[in-house]
Design a protein around this motif. Structure first.
Motif, mmCIF file in Angstrom:
data_model
loop_
_atom_site.group_PDB
_atom_site.id
_atom_site.type_symbol
_atom_site.label_atom_id
_atom_site.label_comp_id
_atom_site.label_asym_id
_atom_site.label_seq_id
_atom_site.Cartn_x
_atom_site.Cartn_y
_atom_site.Cartn_z
ATOM 1 N N CYS A 1 16.349 51.462 -115.129
ATOM 2 C CA CYS A 1 15.904 52.855 -115.259
ATOM 3 C C CYS A 1 15.895 53.549 -113.896
ATOM 4 C CB CYS A 1 14.524 52.925 -115.892
ATOM 5 S SG CYS A 1 14.500 52.597 -117.668
ATOM 6 N N LEU A 2 15.466 52.844 -112.864
ATOM 7 C CA LEU A 2 15.491 53.435 -111.524
ATOM 8 C C LEU A 2 16.920 53.820 -111.135
ATOM 9 C CD1 LEU A 2 12.967 51.082 -109.698
ATOM 10 C CD2 LEU A 2 12.678 53.541 -110.096
ATOM 11 N N ALA A 3 17.869 52.940 -111.414
ATOM 12 C CA ALA A 3 19.274 53.216 -111.077
ATOM 13 C C ALA A 3 19.830 54.385 -111.877
ATOM 14 C CB ALA A 3 20.125 51.964 -111.321
ATOM 15 N N MET A 4 19.342 54.561 -113.122
ATOM 16 C CA MET A 4 19.841 55.618 -114.007
ATOM 17 C C MET A 4 19.042 56.913 -113.899
ATOM 18 S SD MET A 4 20.397 53.143 -117.384
ATOM 19 C CE MET A 4 19.579 54.304 -118.402
ATOM 20 N N GLY A 5 17.920 56.879 -113.198
ATOM 21 C CA GLY A 5 17.062 58.052 -113.130
ATOM 22 C C GLY A 5 16.271 58.276 -114.408
ATOM 23 N N GLU A 6 16.010 57.201 -115.159
ATOM 24 C CA GLU A 6 15.276 57.288 -116.430
ATOM 25 C C GLU A 6 13.795 56.948 -116.217
ATOM 26 O OE1 GLU A 6 16.287 57.986 -119.587
ATOM 27 O OE2 GLU A 6 18.442 58.185 -119.198
ATOM 28 N N ARG A 7 12.996 57.215 -117.231
ATOM 29 C CA ARG A 7 11.571 56.886 -117.215
ATOM 30 C C ARG A 7 11.308 55.722 -118.151
ATOM 31 N NH1 ARG A 7 7.746 60.781 -115.670
ATOM 32 N NH2 ARG A 7 8.727 62.484 -114.564
ATOM 33 N N TRP A 8 10.161 55.082 -117.985
ATOM 34 C CA TRP A 8 9.760 53.976 -118.845
ATOM 35 C C TRP A 8 8.309 54.161 -119.236
ATOM 36 C CZ3 TRP A 8 11.147 53.361 -113.706
ATOM 37 C CH2 TRP A 8 10.092 53.163 -112.816
ATOM 38 N N VAL A 9 7.859 53.350 -120.233
ATOM 39 C CA VAL A 9 6.477 53.393 -120.701
ATOM 40 C C VAL A 9 5.661 52.311 -119.983
ATOM 41 C CG1 VAL A 9 4.955 53.192 -122.715
ATOM 42 C CG2 VAL A 9 7.189 54.323 -122.936
ATOM 43 N N HIS A 10 6.065 51.055 -120.132
ATOM 44 C CA HIS A 10 5.400 49.920 -119.482
ATOM 45 C C HIS A 10 6.455 48.975 -118.936
ATOM 46 C CE1 HIS A 10 1.416 51.007 -120.882
ATOM 47 N NE2 HIS A 10 1.916 51.178 -122.083
ATOM 48 N N LEU A 11 6.028 48.092 -118.034
ATOM 49 C CA LEU A 11 6.965 47.182 -117.376
ATOM 50 C C LEU A 11 6.657 45.730 -117.712
ATOM 51 C CD1 LEU A 11 6.969 48.888 -113.876
ATOM 52 C CD2 LEU A 11 8.751 49.035 -115.630
ATOM 53 N N ARG A 12 7.725 44.916 -117.708
ATOM 54 C CA ARG A 12 7.632 43.478 -117.932
ATOM 55 C C ARG A 12 8.375 42.762 -116.808
ATOM 56 N NH1 ARG A 12 4.285 45.535 -120.660
ATOM 57 N NH2 ARG A 12 4.464 45.915 -122.885
ATOM 58 N N GLU A 13 7.852 41.601 -116.389
ATOM 59 C CA GLU A 13 8.498 40.801 -115.354
ATOM 60 C C GLU A 13 8.984 39.492 -115.970
ATOM 61 O OE1 GLU A 13 7.616 39.257 -110.864
ATOM 62 O OE2 GLU A 13 5.965 39.142 -112.293
ATOM 63 N N CYS A 14 10.256 39.193 -115.785
ATOM 64 C CA CYS A 14 10.829 37.930 -116.237
ATOM 65 C C CYS A 14 10.266 36.804 -115.374
ATOM 66 C CB CYS A 14 12.355 37.979 -116.115
ATOM 67 S SG CYS A 14 13.151 36.403 -116.470
ATOM 68 N N LEU A 15 9.732 35.779 -116.018
ATOM 69 C CA LEU A 15 9.136 34.678 -115.274
ATOM 70 C C LEU A 15 10.138 33.575 -114.942
ATOM 71 C CD1 LEU A 15 5.591 34.478 -116.863
ATOM 72 C CD2 LEU A 15 6.310 35.527 -114.705
ATOM 73 N N SER A 16 11.415 33.809 -115.233
ATOM 74 C CA SER A 16 12.477 32.905 -114.789
ATOM 75 C C SER A 16 13.115 33.391 -113.501
ATOM 76 C CB SER A 16 13.568 32.769 -115.858
ATOM 77 O OG SER A 16 13.086 32.086 -116.983
ATOM 78 N N CYS A 17 13.246 34.741 -113.361
ATOM 79 C CA CYS A 17 13.982 35.263 -112.200
ATOM 80 C C CYS A 17 13.322 36.443 -111.486
ATOM 81 C CB CYS A 17 15.401 35.649 -112.611
ATOM 82 S SG CYS A 17 15.492 37.131 -113.638
ATOM 83 N N GLY A 18 12.284 37.041 -112.079
ATOM 84 C CA GLY A 18 11.600 38.155 -111.426
ATOM 85 C C GLY A 18 12.120 39.535 -111.796
ATOM 86 N N HIS A 19 13.119 39.604 -112.687
ATOM 87 C CA HIS A 19 13.648 40.908 -113.103
ATOM 88 C C HIS A 19 12.531 41.769 -113.683
ATOM 89 C CE1 HIS A 19 15.315 43.659 -116.174
ATOM 90 N NE2 HIS A 19 16.267 43.839 -115.268
#
Length: 84
Positions: free
Chosen positions: A23-41
């Motif tokens: 979303c940051l790269a696209m200039g979009e908005r989000w509601v909530h965030l999740r972190e992948c616990l395998s790689c940190g995405h």
């Protein structure tokens, strides 16, 4: 409820961004965030327009995410569809 069998895939990770990477790269908005616990995405939740956290799971198979929201302390396994 099924017990998660994927906790062995949880790693010590560094968050990939301070917001949803895509979303940051696209200039979009989000509601909530999740972190992948395998790689940190860091991706946006399924209540967000683009659902990048789930897309990351589909693309990589990394099963467990945690909430990346202040004050929230839970983890979710996409494969077992259960809290961890």
């Amino acid at each position: 409820m099924a017990k998660c069998k994927h906790t062995d895939q949880i790693r010590t990770v560094t968050p990939s961004a301070n917001g949803c990477e895509e979303c940051l790269a696209m200039g979009e908005r989000w509601v909530h965030l999740r972190e992948c616990l395998s790689c940190g995405h860091i991706g946006c939740c399924d209540s967000s327009k683009n659902k990048h956290a789930t897309r990351h799971f589909v693309d990589t198979g990394h099963p467990i995410v945690r909430s990346f929201e202040p004050g929230e302390d839970w983890r979710w396994c996409y494969i077992d569809r259960s809290f961890v």
